[in-house]
Design a protein around this motif. Structure first.
Motif, PDB file in Angstrom:
ATOM      1  N   ASP A   1       0.851  -1.182   0.000  1.00 17.65           N
ATOM      2  CA  ASP A   1       0.000   0.000   0.000  1.00 17.65           C
ATOM      3  C   ASP A   1       0.893   1.240   0.000  1.00 17.65           C
ATOM      4  OD1 ASP A   1      -1.985   1.855   0.258  1.00 17.65           O
ATOM      5  OD2 ASP A   1      -2.936   0.909   1.989  1.00 17.65           O
ATOM      6  N   PRO A   2       0.799   2.111  -0.999  1.00 19.23           N
ATOM      7  CA  PRO A   2       1.665   3.291  -1.033  1.00 19.23           C
ATOM      8  C   PRO A   2       1.375   4.276   0.099  1.00 19.23           C
ATOM      9  CG  PRO A   2       0.058   3.378  -2.814  1.00 19.23           C
ATOM     10  CD  PRO A   2      -0.070   2.036  -2.175  1.00 19.23           C
ATOM     11  N   ARG A   3       0.189   4.178   0.718  1.00 22.60           N
ATOM     12  CA  ARG A   3      -0.126   5.064   1.837  1.00 22.60           C
ATOM     13  C   ARG A   3       0.760   4.776   3.044  1.00 22.60           C
ATOM     14  NH1 ARG A   3      -6.221   4.398   3.074  1.00 22.60           N
ATOM     15  NH2 ARG A   3      -5.557   2.233   2.988  1.00 22.60           N
ATOM     16  N   VAL A   4       1.197   3.509   3.177  1.00 22.00           N
ATOM     17  CA  VAL A   4       2.064   3.153   4.303  1.00 22.00           C
ATOM     18  C   VAL A   4       3.400   3.881   4.183  1.00 22.00           C
ATOM     19  CG1 VAL A   4       3.307   1.249   5.401  1.00 22.00           C
ATOM     20  CG2 VAL A   4       0.964   0.916   4.638  1.00 22.00           C
ATOM     21  N   ASP A   5       3.953   3.935   2.974  1.00 22.31           N
ATOM     22  CA  ASP A   5       5.221   4.641   2.771  1.00 22.31           C
ATOM     23  C   ASP A   5       5.089   6.131   3.067  1.00 22.31           C
ATOM     24  OD1 ASP A   5       6.503   2.278   1.999  1.00 22.31           O
ATOM     25  OD2 ASP A   5       5.888   2.541  -0.097  1.00 22.31           O
ATOM     26  N   GLU A   6       4.002   6.734   2.612  1.00 20.80           N
ATOM     27  CA  GLU A   6       3.796   8.160   2.857  1.00 20.80           C
ATOM     28  C   GLU A   6       3.580   8.438   4.338  1.00 20.80           C
ATOM     29  OE1 GLU A   6       1.039  10.154   0.206  1.00 20.80           O
ATOM     30  OE2 GLU A   6       1.340   8.557  -1.269  1.00 20.80           O
ATOM     31  N   LEU A   7       2.840   7.564   5.002  1.00 23.38           N
ATOM     32  CA  LEU A   7       2.582   7.734   6.428  1.00 23.38           C
ATOM     33  C   LEU A   7       3.850   7.541   7.242  1.00 23.38           C
ATOM     34  CD1 LEU A   7      -0.007   8.446   7.837  1.00 23.38           C
ATOM     35  CD2 LEU A   7      -0.360   6.047   8.322  1.00 23.38           C
TER      36      LEU A   7
ATOM     37  N   ALA B   1       6.424  -1.920  17.169  1.00 25.75           N
ATOM     38  CA  ALA B   1       7.886  -2.038  17.250  1.00 25.75           C
ATOM     39  C   ALA B   1       8.605  -0.831  16.658  1.00 25.75           C
ATOM     40  CB  ALA B   1       8.345  -3.307  16.544  1.00 25.75           C
ATOM     41  N   GLY B   2       8.023  -0.212  15.658  1.00 28.70           N
ATOM     42  CA  GLY B   2       8.666   0.922  15.017  1.00 28.70           C
ATOM     43  C   GLY B   2       7.665   1.730  14.220  1.00 28.70           C
ATOM     44  N   CYS B   3       8.149   2.747  13.544  1.00 23.65           N
ATOM     45  CA  CYS B   3       7.267   3.647  12.802  1.00 23.65           C
ATOM     46  C   CYS B   3       6.656   2.968  11.576  1.00 23.65           C
ATOM     47  CB  CYS B   3       8.034   4.906  12.406  1.00 23.65           C
ATOM     48  SG  CYS B   3       8.459   5.936  13.828  1.00 23.65           S
ATOM     49  N   ARG B   4       7.367   2.051  10.950  1.00 24.21           N
ATOM     50  CA  ARG B   4       6.813   1.332   9.798  1.00 24.21           C
ATOM     51  C   ARG B   4       5.611   0.495  10.220  1.00 24.21           C
ATOM     52  NH1 ARG B   4       6.902   1.343   4.230  1.00 24.21           N
ATOM     53  NH2 ARG B   4       6.200  -0.670   3.515  1.00 24.21           N
TER      54      ARG B   4
ATOM     55  N   MET C   1      -1.984   1.944  11.286  1.00 22.52           N
ATOM     56  CA  MET C   1      -2.879   3.081  11.075  1.00 22.52           C
ATOM     57  C   MET C   1      -3.652   2.940   9.777  1.00 22.52           C
ATOM     58  SD  MET C   1      -1.065   6.533  12.419  1.00 22.52           S
ATOM     59  CE  MET C   1       0.597   6.188  12.908  1.00 22.52           C
ATOM     60  N   VAL C   2      -2.988   2.474   8.729  1.00 25.19           N
ATOM     61  CA  VAL C   2      -3.672   2.279   7.454  1.00 25.19           C
ATOM     62  C   VAL C   2      -4.713   1.176   7.583  1.00 25.19           C
ATOM     63  CG1 VAL C   2      -3.339   1.485   5.078  1.00 25.19           C
ATOM     64  CG2 VAL C   2      -1.832   3.212   6.031  1.00 25.19           C
ATOM     65  N   ALA C   3      -4.396   0.134   8.356  1.00 23.68           N
ATOM     66  CA  ALA C   3      -5.346  -0.971   8.552  1.00 23.68           C
ATOM     67  C   ALA C   3      -6.478  -0.590   9.495  1.00 23.68           C
ATOM     68  CB  ALA C   3      -4.607  -2.192   9.088  1.00 23.68           C
ATOM     69  N   GLY C   4      -6.340   0.503  10.235  1.00 25.56           N
ATOM     70  CA  GLY C   4      -7.379   0.944  11.133  1.00 25.56           C
ATOM     71  C   GLY C   4      -7.253   0.419  12.556  1.00 25.56           C
ATOM     72  N   ARG C   5      -6.135  -0.224  12.875  1.00 27.76           N
ATOM     73  CA  ARG C   5      -5.936  -0.766  14.220  1.00 27.76           C
ATOM     74  C   ARG C   5      -5.401   0.280  15.200  1.00 27.76           C
ATOM     75  NH1 ARG C   5      -3.106  -4.713  11.220  1.00 27.76           N
ATOM     76  NH2 ARG C   5      -1.211  -4.031  12.266  1.00 27.76           N
TER      77      ARG C   5
ATOM     78  N   PHE D   1      -4.947  12.936   6.220  1.00 25.55           N
ATOM     79  CA  PHE D   1      -4.377  12.085   5.175  1.00 25.55           C
ATOM     80  C   PHE D   1      -5.181  10.801   5.014  1.00 25.55           C
ATOM     81  CE2 PHE D   1      -1.445   8.606   4.016  1.00 25.55           C
ATOM     82  CZ  PHE D   1      -1.076   9.036   2.757  1.00 25.55           C
ATOM     83  N   LEU D   2      -5.574  10.194   6.134  1.00 29.00           N
ATOM     84  CA  LEU D   2      -6.337   8.941   6.088  1.00 29.00           C
ATOM     85  C   LEU D   2      -7.830   9.173   5.887  1.00 29.00           C
ATOM     86  CD1 LEU D   2      -4.616   6.908   8.949  1.00 29.00           C
ATOM     87  CD2 LEU D   2      -4.351   6.609   6.495  1.00 29.00           C
ATOM     88  N   GLY D   3      -8.289  10.410   6.044  1.00 26.25           N
ATOM     89  CA  GLY D   3      -9.702  10.712   5.861  1.00 26.25           C
ATOM     90  C   GLY D   3     -10.565  10.234   7.011  1.00 26.25           C
ATOM     91  N   VAL D   4     -10.031  10.280   8.220  1.00 26.57           N
ATOM     92  CA  VAL D   4     -10.790   9.876   9.405  1.00 26.57           C
ATOM     93  C   VAL D   4     -10.904  11.063  10.347  1.00 26.57           C
ATOM     94  CG1 VAL D   4     -10.104   7.461   9.238  1.00 26.57           C
ATOM     95  CG2 VAL D   4      -8.732   9.009  10.594  1.00 26.57           C
ATOM     96  N   GLU D   5     -11.843  10.955  11.266  1.00 28.64           N
ATOM     97  CA  GLU D   5     -12.026  12.005  12.262  1.00 28.64           C
ATOM     98  C   GLU D   5     -11.014  11.828  13.384  1.00 28.64           C
ATOM     99  OE1 GLU D   5     -14.109  14.703  12.748  1.00 28.64           O
ATOM    100  OE2 GLU D   5     -14.550  14.463  10.628  1.00 28.64           O
ATOM    101  N   LEU D   6     -10.499  12.938  13.857  1.00 24.89           N
ATOM    102  CA  LEU D   6      -9.573  12.928  14.978  1.00 24.89           C
ATOM    103  C   LEU D   6     -10.378  12.927  16.266  1.00 24.89           C
ATOM    104  CD1 LEU D   6      -6.571  12.985  15.684  1.00 24.89           C
ATOM    105  CD2 LEU D   6      -6.705  15.456  15.756  1.00 24.89           C
ATOM    106  N   ASP D   7     -10.023  12.053  17.184  1.00 26.22           N
ATOM    107  CA  ASP D   7     -10.719  11.952  18.463  1.00 26.22           C
ATOM    108  C   ASP D   7     -10.543  13.258  19.229  1.00 26.22           C
ATOM    109  OD1 ASP D   7     -12.025  11.031  20.667  1.00 26.22           O
ATOM    110  OD2 ASP D   7     -10.404   9.747  21.364  1.00 26.22           O
ATOM    111  N   SER D   8     -11.630  13.816  19.730  1.00 30.68           N
ATOM    112  CA  SER D   8     -11.558  15.103  20.423  1.00 30.68           C
ATOM    113  C   SER D   8     -10.900  14.985  21.795  1.00 30.68           C
ATOM    114  CB  SER D   8     -12.959  15.700  20.582  1.00 30.68           C
ATOM    115  OG  SER D   8     -13.763  14.822  21.367  1.00 30.68           O
ATOM    116  N   ASN D   9     -10.769  13.766  22.331  1.00 26.55           N
ATOM    117  CA  ASN D   9     -10.138  13.562  23.637  1.00 26.55           C
ATOM    118  C   ASN D   9      -8.630  13.408  23.532  1.00 26.55           C
ATOM    119  OD1 ASN D   9     -12.755  13.490  24.406  1.00 26.55           O
ATOM    120  ND2 ASN D   9     -12.826  11.299  24.801  1.00 26.55           N
ATOM    121  N   SER D  10      -8.079  13.564  22.355  1.00 30.89           N
ATOM    122  CA  SER D  10      -6.666  13.278  22.153  1.00 30.89           C
ATOM    123  C   SER D  10      -5.756  14.487  22.334  1.00 30.89           C
ATOM    124  CB  SER D  10      -6.454  12.702  20.753  1.00 30.89           C
ATOM    125  OG  SER D  10      -6.742  13.684  19.790  1.00 30.89           O
TER     126      SER D  10
END
Length: 174
Positions: free
Chosen positions: A32-38, A53-56, A62-66, A86-95
């Motif tokens: 998935d090219p989104r993983v490289d960009e992320l 384990a790491g950023c990769r 994150m791309v898988a939604g976990r 970038f992922l097109g999701v809503e950011l949690d307001s408690n974060s």
């Protein structure tokens, strides 16, 4: 005799090269090219605070939604909002987490270099048996140095508001 040996080695090398070229195209794994960009957006310190384990691996989760876009404490709120858009999701307001930076109590620092070695971002400077200090503009608040300090002279403090980190306060709903 030498000519035949050279010819055999040339044909053998060409054959193995052609086989490797075919295998690289036939056995290619599409990612998935989104993983490289992320992954390029993330700090790259491999601190593991997100639970991966790491950023990769964090980018793949994150791309898988976990993982939520706000899972990276060193990135802060700015990174979380850019990942969410970038992922097109809503950011949690408690974060809304308060950014922190490392602070070394220089009177108690013996210069053991444990914090210096633990920092993946090279935000701590100093020499062995000398006082260390933190470059606050580089520190991401990953807390790896705090865990490595055996003398308790390193603590995390709220990052002072700066021109590039200040955000307009959200209105309070009455």
């Amino acid at each position: 005799m030498i000519f035949v040996s050279i010819l055999i080695l040339f044909l053998l090398g060409a054959g193995i090269g052609a086989l490797l070229g075919w295998a690289s195209k036939a056995l290619k794994v599409e990612g998935d090219p989104r993983v490289d960009e992320l992954e390029a957006m993330l700090p790259g310190g491999q601190c593991g605070q997100c639970g991966e384990a790491g950023c990769r691996q964090a980018a793949e989760a994150m791309v898988a939604g976990r993982l939520a876009p706000s899972c990276c404490p060193p990135g802060g709120n700015a990174l979380a909002s850019s990942i969410a858009s970038f992922l097109g999701v809503e950011l949690d307001s408690n974060s809304s987490s308060i950014p922190v930076v490392a602070y070394i109590d220089e009177a108690n620092c013996s210069g053991c270099t444990r914090c210096f070695k633990a920092c993946p971002f090279d935000a701590i400077v100093g020499a062995s048996k000398q006082m260390h200090t933190v470059i606050s503009q580089v520190c991401t608040g990953c807390r790896l140095c705090e865990k490595a300090c055996s003398q308790g002279c390193l603590s995390m403090q709220e990052q002072a508001e700066q021109l590039n980190t200040w955000q307009w306060p959200k209105p309070k709903i009455a």
